[in-house]
Design a protein around this motif. Structure first.
Motif, PDB file in Angstrom:
ATOM      1  N   GLU A 192       0.837  -1.214   0.000  1.00  0.00           N
ATOM      2  CA  GLU A 192       0.000   0.000   0.000  1.00  0.00           C
ATOM      3  C   GLU A 192       0.865   1.255   0.000  1.00  0.00           C
ATOM      4  N   ALA A 193       1.940   1.256   0.807  1.00  0.00           N
ATOM      5  CA  ALA A 193       2.831   2.421   0.853  1.00  0.00           C
ATOM      6  C   ALA A 193       3.546   2.616  -0.483  1.00  0.00           C
ATOM      7  N   LYS A 194       4.005   1.516  -1.080  1.00  0.00           N
ATOM      8  CA  LYS A 194       4.684   1.605  -2.373  1.00  0.00           C
ATOM      9  C   LYS A 194       3.740   2.118  -3.462  1.00  0.00           C
ATOM     10  N   LEU A 195       2.510   1.638  -3.450  1.00  0.00           N
ATOM     11  CA  LEU A 195       1.549   2.086  -4.464  1.00  0.00           C
ATOM     12  C   LEU A 195       1.159   3.546  -4.262  1.00  0.00           C
ATOM     13  N   ALA A 196       1.142   4.020  -3.016  1.00  0.00           N
ATOM     14  CA  ALA A 196       0.889   5.445  -2.773  1.00  0.00           C
ATOM     15  C   ALA A 196       2.035   6.284  -3.334  1.00  0.00           C
ATOM     16  N   LEU A 197       3.277   5.823  -3.148  1.00  0.00           N
ATOM     17  CA  LEU A 197       4.422   6.533  -3.724  1.00  0.00           C
ATOM     18  C   LEU A 197       4.404   6.455  -5.253  1.00  0.00           C
ATOM     19  N   HIS A 198       3.971   5.320  -5.773  1.00  0.00           N
ATOM     20  CA  HIS A 198       3.838   5.187  -7.230  1.00  0.00           C
ATOM     21  C   HIS A 198       2.796   6.177  -7.758  1.00  0.00           C
ATOM     22  N   ALA A 243       2.068   8.940  -6.538  1.00  0.00           N
ATOM     23  CA  ALA A 243       2.674  10.274  -6.449  1.00  0.00           C
ATOM     24  C   ALA A 243       3.838  10.441  -7.433  1.00  0.00           C
ATOM     25  N   SER A 244       4.076   9.427  -8.267  1.00  0.00           N
ATOM     26  CA  SER A 244       5.127   9.437  -9.287  1.00  0.00           C
ATOM     27  C   SER A 244       6.542   9.488  -8.723  1.00  0.00           C
ATOM     28  N   SER A 245       6.731   9.011  -7.482  1.00  0.00           N
ATOM     29  CA  SER A 245       8.072   9.020  -6.917  1.00  0.00           C
ATOM     30  C   SER A 245       8.664   7.617  -6.755  1.00  0.00           C
ATOM     31  N   GLU A 246       7.917   6.579  -7.146  1.00  0.00           N
ATOM     32  CA  GLU A 246       8.429   5.211  -7.043  1.00  0.00           C
ATOM     33  C   GLU A 246       7.801   4.337  -8.122  1.00  0.00           C
ATOM     34  N   MET A 247       8.616   3.395  -8.609  1.00  0.00           N
ATOM     35  CA  MET A 247       8.150   2.361  -9.542  1.00  0.00           C
ATOM     36  C   MET A 247       8.515   1.012  -8.944  1.00  0.00           C
ATOM     37  N   PRO A 248       7.567   0.333  -8.284  1.00  0.00           N
ATOM     38  CA  PRO A 248       7.854  -0.955  -7.654  1.00  0.00           C
ATOM     39  C   PRO A 248       7.378  -2.125  -8.512  1.00  0.00           C
ATOM     40  N   TRP A 249       8.308  -2.990  -8.908  1.00  0.00           N
ATOM     41  CA  TRP A 249       7.963  -4.157  -9.712  1.00  0.00           C
ATOM     42  C   TRP A 249       8.250  -5.436  -8.932  1.00  0.00           C
ATOM     43  N   VAL A 250       7.550  -6.498  -9.310  1.00  0.00           N
ATOM     44  CA  VAL A 250       7.865  -7.842  -8.841  1.00  0.00           C
ATOM     45  C   VAL A 250       8.351  -8.651 -10.033  1.00  0.00           C
ATOM     46  N   LEU A 251       9.157  -9.662  -9.742  1.00  0.00           N
ATOM     47  CA  LEU A 251       9.621 -10.617 -10.744  1.00  0.00           C
ATOM     48  C   LEU A 251       8.880 -11.922 -10.472  1.00  0.00           C
ATOM     49  N   PHE A 252       8.288 -12.462 -11.518  1.00  0.00           N
ATOM     50  CA  PHE A 252       7.387 -13.608 -11.386  1.00  0.00           C
ATOM     51  C   PHE A 252       7.813 -14.693 -12.364  1.00  0.00           C
ATOM     52  N   THR A 303      12.996  -2.007  -7.857  1.00  0.00           N
ATOM     53  CA  THR A 303      12.268  -0.769  -7.601  1.00  0.00           C
ATOM     54  C   THR A 303      13.119   0.443  -7.934  1.00  0.00           C
ATOM     55  N   LEU A 304      12.501   1.411  -8.555  1.00  0.00           N
ATOM     56  CA  LEU A 304      13.092   2.742  -8.679  1.00  0.00           C
ATOM     57  C   LEU A 304      12.433   3.595  -7.598  1.00  0.00           C
ATOM     58  N   THR A 305      13.244   4.149  -6.701  1.00  0.00           N
ATOM     59  CA  THR A 305      12.730   4.989  -5.624  1.00  0.00           C
ATOM     60  C   THR A 305      13.297   6.397  -5.759  1.00  0.00           C
ATOM     61  N   GLY A 306      12.704   7.312  -5.028  1.00  0.00           N
ATOM     62  CA  GLY A 306      13.207   8.676  -5.014  1.00  0.00           C
ATOM     63  C   GLY A 306      13.256   9.305  -6.389  1.00  0.00           C
ATOM     64  N   ILE A 307      12.267   9.003  -7.211  1.00  0.00           N
ATOM     65  CA  ILE A 307      12.235   9.571  -8.567  1.00  0.00           C
ATOM     66  C   ILE A 307      12.066  11.084  -8.464  1.00  0.00           C
ATOM     67  N   VAL A 308      12.990  11.793  -9.083  1.00  0.00           N
ATOM     68  CA  VAL A 308      12.974  13.251  -9.074  1.00  0.00           C
ATOM     69  C   VAL A 308      12.878  13.737 -10.512  1.00  0.00           C
ATOM     70  N   LEU A 327      16.022  14.567 -13.066  1.00  0.00           N
ATOM     71  CA  LEU A 327      15.532  13.378 -13.781  1.00  0.00           C
ATOM     72  C   LEU A 327      16.290  12.113 -13.374  1.00  0.00           C
ATOM     73  N   SER A 328      16.217  11.803 -12.083  1.00  0.00           N
ATOM     74  CA  SER A 328      17.025  10.731 -11.533  1.00  0.00           C
ATOM     75  C   SER A 328      16.210   9.851 -10.598  1.00  0.00           C
ATOM     76  N   ALA A 329      16.736   8.649 -10.304  1.00  0.00           N
ATOM     77  CA  ALA A 329      16.097   7.724  -9.374  1.00  0.00           C
ATOM     78  C   ALA A 329      17.155   6.800  -8.784  1.00  0.00           C
ATOM     79  N   ASN A 330      16.794   6.151  -7.701  1.00  0.00           N
ATOM     80  CA  ASN A 330      17.638   5.129  -7.074  1.00  0.00           C
ATOM     81  C   ASN A 330      17.084   3.758  -7.415  1.00  0.00           C
TER      82      ASN A 330
END
Length: 176
Positions: A51-57, A59-68, A78-83, A88-91
């Motif tokens: 839920e927290a990751k999807l809220a950040l997503h 807000a366009s500040s995170e891209m959380p993926w799963v590998l299946f 995951t790309l976090t801290g999208i600026v 134009l950077s992310a972690n």
């Protein structure tokens, strides 16, 4: 992606599978992650995380993926801290199930996310950090075109103590 592994945006339906993946890999991941409370490894704990990751997503500040792998979740990336703006950077952060380590899945996932960051997100740069004693992750980053840019003393509290990390970056306009 690679060997039938799929990359998908995390979803609330992934809660039980992600909890199971973390339970399976709890000891394997312990040296590389922050200390986690027992609740983190439960369905309820993963529901809160997602839920927290999807809220950040949202807000366009995170891209959380799963590998299946078609049967179960075998990692996350995951790309976090999208600026945006001139940065134009992310972690970048990722982990792969211990049963799948060493098969090139981490490298394939990083390459896929680099491509998405460039083409869909319009990012300029991705940064990643690894513990000094994590040559497997360093190999993934090097193979994926990341360059080591420095040492960050006491960068993150991992496995209960502040630890030094090597910093890497990938300028997305640069060819491999």
């Amino acid at each position: 992606m690679l060997h039938g592994i799929q990359l998908a945006l995390v979803s609330p339906v992934d809660v039980p599978a992600l909890a199971a993946a973390y339970q399976r890999n709890r000891n394997y991941l312990a040296p590389w992650e922050p200390l986690r409370p027992d609740t983190f490894f439960t369905v309820e704990g993963q529901r809160a995380v997602i839920e927290a990751k999807l809220a950040l997503h949202q807000a366009s500040s995170e891209m959380p993926w799963v590998l299946f792998d078609g049967k179960r979740i075998i990692g996350t990336i995951t790309l976090t801290g999208i600026v945006r703006g001139p940065f134009l950077s992310a972690n970048l952060g990722y982990w792969i199930d211990g049963d799948y380590a060493g098969r090139g899945i981490g490298t394939a996932a990083v390459n896929a996310v680099v491509d998405l960051a460039r083409t869909r997100l319009g990012l300029h740069r991705i940064q990643a950090a690894t513990l000094l004693h994590n040559p497997a992750s360093q190999r993934i980053l090097n193979t994926s075109g990341f360059a080591q840019i420095g040492l960050a003393p006491q960068y993150l509290k991992i496995a209960g103590r502040w630890q030094d990390h090597l910093l890497f970056q990938r300028i997305l306009e640069d060819p491999l």
